[in-house]
Design an enzyme around this catalytic site. Structure first.
Site, short mmCIF file in Angstrom:
data_model
loop_
_atom_site.label_atom_id
_atom_site.label_comp_id
_atom_site.label_asym_id
_atom_site.label_seq_id
_atom_site.Cartn_x
_atom_site.Cartn_y
_atom_site.Cartn_z
N SER A 199 2.98 7.58 -5.37
CA SER A 199 2.07 6.66 -6.03
C SER A 199 2.74 5.34 -6.40
CB SER A 199 1.48 7.36 -7.26
OG SER A 199 0.25 6.80 -7.56
N LYS A 250 5.12 3.10 -3.84
CA LYS A 250 5.17 1.66 -3.56
C LYS A 250 6.63 1.22 -3.71
CE LYS A 250 0.97 1.27 -6.58
NZ LYS A 250 -0.13 1.86 -5.89
N TRP A 275 -8.97 6.72 -4.14
CA TRP A 275 -8.50 5.51 -4.84
C TRP A 275 -7.36 4.85 -4.06
CZ3 TRP A 275 -10.04 2.20 -8.29
CH2 TRP A 275 -9.16 1.52 -9.13
N HIS A 320 -4.51 13.53 -5.69
CA HIS A 320 -3.36 12.65 -5.89
C HIS A 320 -2.21 13.42 -6.54
CE1 HIS A 320 -1.73 8.63 -6.35
NE2 HIS A 320 -1.47 8.85 -7.63
C1 GCU Z 1 -3.04 4.21 -10.86
C2 GCU Z 1 -2.87 2.96 -10.05
C3 GCU Z 1 -2.29 3.23 -8.68
C4 GCU Z 1 -1.04 4.07 -8.80
C5 GCU Z 1 -1.32 5.29 -9.62
C6 GCU Z 1 -0.09 6.15 -9.90
O1 GCU Z 1 -4.05 5.01 -10.31
O2 GCU Z 1 -4.11 2.32 -9.98
O3 GCU Z 1 -1.98 2.05 -8.01
O4 GCU Z 1 -0.53 4.39 -7.53
O5 GCU Z 1 -1.83 4.92 -10.87
O6 GCU Z 1 1.01 5.64 -9.96
O7 GCU Z 1 -0.29 7.37 -10.11
#
Ligand code: GCU
Length: 390
Positions: A227, A231, A318, A368
């Site tokens: 997540s 990134k 998402w 997720h």
């Molecule tokens: C939020 C955010 C995402 C990210 C996520 C996470 O949902 O909007 O961009 O990847 O958190 O880090 O779990």
């Protein structure tokens, strides 16, 4: 401000044209593999300027302190170490702790996966001997253990390293007064680094440590992240080619997913909700994705020709699973130019049918998260691409 409503309708994904990773900004083509390094530098600099911000080099006073060693951890199957990376001279300087588990029977340096964790190293395994991080003292020991299957990883011959992201920068919009940002004079500029930049910088400093540790095969270190930390793993792998393999787990917007699709989370939404993650310039592209000089397939292309793996989850809309697949897919021409295969799939594969070409991809059932299924695929992929100990 109007409430954000995510688009989950494929028919409403706008038409878009992606910037070509193999065309220089002046419009000339990258004709052969020898020219790629120039285009690579150009793309890297675009990501710095418009998205993740500029990252400083290592600090002069950085030093490593091994604070804990247990040669018989996890019922005798593992060597466990806790190494503190002090980012400057003196005990008050910012630091991060790397928790490392290596296979006990290793008869040479171990290949390793490394990734940041969300809530403290002590959340990755319930063993009470793991130091509890005061910065995250409320997080329960072992609460994230399902995401860090250390025994499973060791059984396959790999080591596992992890670092609390909050050691590098707390995940809040607090003006960059703390964490590793405080080590450097802050440039009041649109391309100054944000929190993802600081986290990635930390992963790179961990790599500095791995190079110095003879028990670790630093030529076989895989950066992995989930997540927001996925990134981060991608940005670290782009910045530092010492990472021989890079894994994005459900990294979504600002990670592997194409921004121009505007499916699920968008640039405008991520910059509003998490204004500290990227550099200020990135905010110029809120609701203007087409004006971005880059898109996320080019971030993945910066790994080339190193193996890179992108993973999605079916219910993680998402993060835009299809956008993650396409991010990986459109990096393919760069790999081919460099003489390897790219992503050997025309279309998105069905759930649980991983693609293990040089660019790997899977989508699994569920939401997720990071699961054993994901880890098993990452280890298969690492084995297949030469990371297994000889
Ligand atoms: C939020 C955010 C995402 C990210 C996520 C996470 O949902 O909007 O961009 O990847 O958190 O880090 O779990």
């Amino acid at each position: 401000m109007a409430e954000f409503v995510a688009n989950y309708d494929e028919d409403k994904v706008p038409d878009y044209t992606l910037p070509d990773p193999l065309v220089f900004e002046d419009g000339t083509a990258v004709q052969n593999a020898a020219r790629w390094h120039k285009r690579r530098a150009e793309i890297l600099s675009l990501f710095e300027t418009h998205m993740y911000g500029k990252m400083p080099a290592a600090t002069a006073g950085m030093h490593f302190e091994t604070r804990y060693v247990n040669d018989r951890a996890l019922e005798g199957t593992a060597v466990r170490r806790e190494v503190r990376v002090h980012f400057a001279a003196g005990a008050e300087a910012p630091w991060m702790d790397i928790l490392i588990h290596l296979p006990k029977d290793a008869d040479g340096p171990a290949p390793l996966f490394v990734g940041l964790n969300f809530n403290g190293n002590h959340t990755t395994h319930p063993d009470p001997e793991i130091t509890l991080n005061d910065r995250a003292a409320n997080a329960a020991r072992g609460q994230a253990a399902s995401r860090w299957p250390v025994t499973r990883v060791l059984a396959r011959g790999y080591g596992l390293g992890t670092i609390y992201c909050g050691d590098l920068d707390p995940d809040c919009d607090d003006g960059f007064q703390n964490g590793v940002h405080a080590l450097f004079e802050r440039q009041n500029a649109g391309d100054a680094w944000g929190t993802i930049g600081a986290w990635a910088w930390g992963l790179i400093r961990a790599m500095d440590y791995f190079v110095a540790d003879e028990a670790i095969d630093h030529t076989r270190v895989a950066a992995m992240g989930h997540s927001r930390l996925g990134k981060t793993a991608l940005w670290a792998g782009a910045r530092d080619e010492r990472f021989a393999l890079v894994i994005s787990n459900n990294s979504g917007c600002g990670g592997a997913a194409l921004s121009r699709r505007r499916y699920g989370e968008t640039v405008g939404r991520i910059n509003t909700r998490f204004p500290h993650w990227f550099c200020d310039h990135f905010k110029q592209y809120n609701e203007r994705e087409d004006a971005l000089p880059i898109d996320q397939h080019q971030l993945i292309a910066l790994m080339a020709p190193r193996p890179v793996y992108v993973a999605s989850a079916e219910r993680d809309r998402w993060a835009d699973p299809k956008g993650e697949f396409l991010g990986a897919k459109h990096a393919d021409p760069v790999y081919r130019l460099l003489g390897t295969d790219g992503l050997n799939a025309e279309n998105m594969p069905p759930v649980h049918e991983p693609v293990t070409s040089r660019i790997g991809y899977h989508i699994r059932a569920g939401g997720h998260d990071v699961t054993d299924y994901d880890w098993d695929r990452y280890m298969d992929f690492a084995d297949e691409h030469g990371h297994k100990r000889a």
